[in-house]
Design a protein around this motif. Structure first.
Motif, PDB file in Angstrom:
ATOM      1  N   LYS A 232       3.131   4.297  -9.342  1.00  0.00           N
ATOM      2  CA  LYS A 232       2.036   3.339  -9.134  1.00  0.00           C
ATOM      3  C   LYS A 232       1.248   3.819  -7.932  1.00  0.00           C
ATOM      4  O   LYS A 232       1.827   4.287  -6.948  1.00  0.00           O
ATOM      5  N   GLU A 233      -0.073   3.694  -7.999  1.00  0.00           N
ATOM      6  CA  GLU A 233      -0.925   4.286  -6.958  1.00  0.00           C
ATOM      7  C   GLU A 233      -2.053   3.343  -6.575  1.00  0.00           C
ATOM      8  O   GLU A 233      -2.562   2.584  -7.393  1.00  0.00           O
ATOM      9  N   SER A 234      -2.427   3.418  -5.292  1.00  0.00           N
ATOM     10  CA  SER A 234      -3.603   2.706  -4.797  1.00  0.00           C
ATOM     11  C   SER A 234      -4.417   3.662  -3.934  1.00  0.00           C
ATOM     12  O   SER A 234      -3.850   4.465  -3.182  1.00  0.00           O
ATOM     13  N   THR A 235      -5.725   3.573  -4.033  1.00  0.00           N
ATOM     14  CA  THR A 235      -6.594   4.384  -3.177  1.00  0.00           C
ATOM     15  C   THR A 235      -7.346   3.531  -2.166  1.00  0.00           C
ATOM     16  O   THR A 235      -8.290   4.002  -1.526  1.00  0.00           O
ATOM     17  N   SER A 236      -6.907   2.275  -2.014  1.00  0.00           N
ATOM     18  CA  SER A 236      -7.639   1.383  -1.113  1.00  0.00           C
ATOM     19  C   SER A 236      -6.751   0.567  -0.176  1.00  0.00           C
ATOM     20  O   SER A 236      -7.257  -0.036   0.773  1.00  0.00           O
TER      21      SER A 236
ATOM     22  N   LEU B  13       1.501  -2.200  -2.859  1.00  0.00           N
ATOM     23  CA  LEU B  13       1.580  -1.924  -4.291  1.00  0.00           C
ATOM     24  C   LEU B  13       2.389  -3.015  -4.981  1.00  0.00           C
ATOM     25  O   LEU B  13       3.384  -3.494  -4.442  1.00  0.00           O
TER      26      LEU B  13
END
Length: 212
Positions: free
Chosen positions: A135-139, A143
């Motif tokens: 799972k990924e977030s760029t902001s 998570l």
């Protein structure tokens, strides 16, 4: 003095771990290394300046993982590197929802054209056989994701936080890179495969940090 105390505690802990070694080996068909997680606080548990989570094994090197730094008795999240996690059972059989937050010096980072972030968790799914989920977030540094475990609600994984910031040094635009890698285990005993796959033994051995 603190180094001596640390070594005595580790030797004592390894002695206990050796007593359990046969039990661990009986539970695993392969020869993966079992680590025991242990938090040590300096100078004292009651009034710490710093607390460090260690992964300790009688078979290989001790590595450090999370670090909590205290200023005047208050936890300083910007000087620390640790995670907070909550796990909830869902209505789906053997499926759990996890919410995890990483605290580090990038807690207050504002993502924009000059500041970029990739925050990711790699984790094990188990439904009779293992697979790796992500799972990924760029902001953000938080998570929320679901994982499967037909044995229990245990989660094994690794947090990966890469931060890229534009900065100016001597009138030149340069890229500043910040890297954070933290193991995630919700049990005190673990054979976390991400220890070897993400170079923890080389980069985060107990000898690579200064203990006060």
């Amino acid at each position: 003095m603190y180094k001596l105390i640390f070594m005595l505690l580790v030797f004592f802990f390894l002695g206990c771990a050796n007593d359990k070694k046969k039990k661990f080996e009986a539970k695993t068909s392969n020869k993966d290394t079992i680590y025991e997680k242990l938090w040590l606080c300096y100078p004292t548990i009651e009034n710490p300046d710093e607390c460090i989570e260690y992964y300790i094994s009688p078979l290989t090197d001790t590595i450090y993982n999370q670090i909590k730094v205290f200023t005047n008795g208050t936890l300083d999240t910007l000087k620390s590197k640790f995670y907070e996690i909550n796990i909830f059972k869902t209505e789906k059989s053997n499926v759990y929802r996890a919410n995890i937050t990483l605290h580090s010096r990038f807690d207050t980072l504002k993502v924009n054209k000059q500041n970029k972030r990739t925050f990711q968790i790699l984790y094990l799914d188990f439904d009779g056989k293992y697979s790796i989920g992500s799972k990924e977030s760029t902001s953000a540094n938080n998570l929320e994701f679901e994982f499967t475990n037909t044995k229990d609600n245990h989660l094994t994984g690794v947090l990966i936080d890469d931060v890229f910031r534009d900065t100016i040094i001597q009138n030149e635009v340069m890229l500043n890179y910040g890297k954070t890698r933290i193991l995630v285990d919700t049990r005190n005993s673990t054979d976390n495969l991400f220890i070897s796959s993400h170079r923890f033994l080389k980069e985060k051995s107990k000898n690579s940090i200064n203990i006060k």
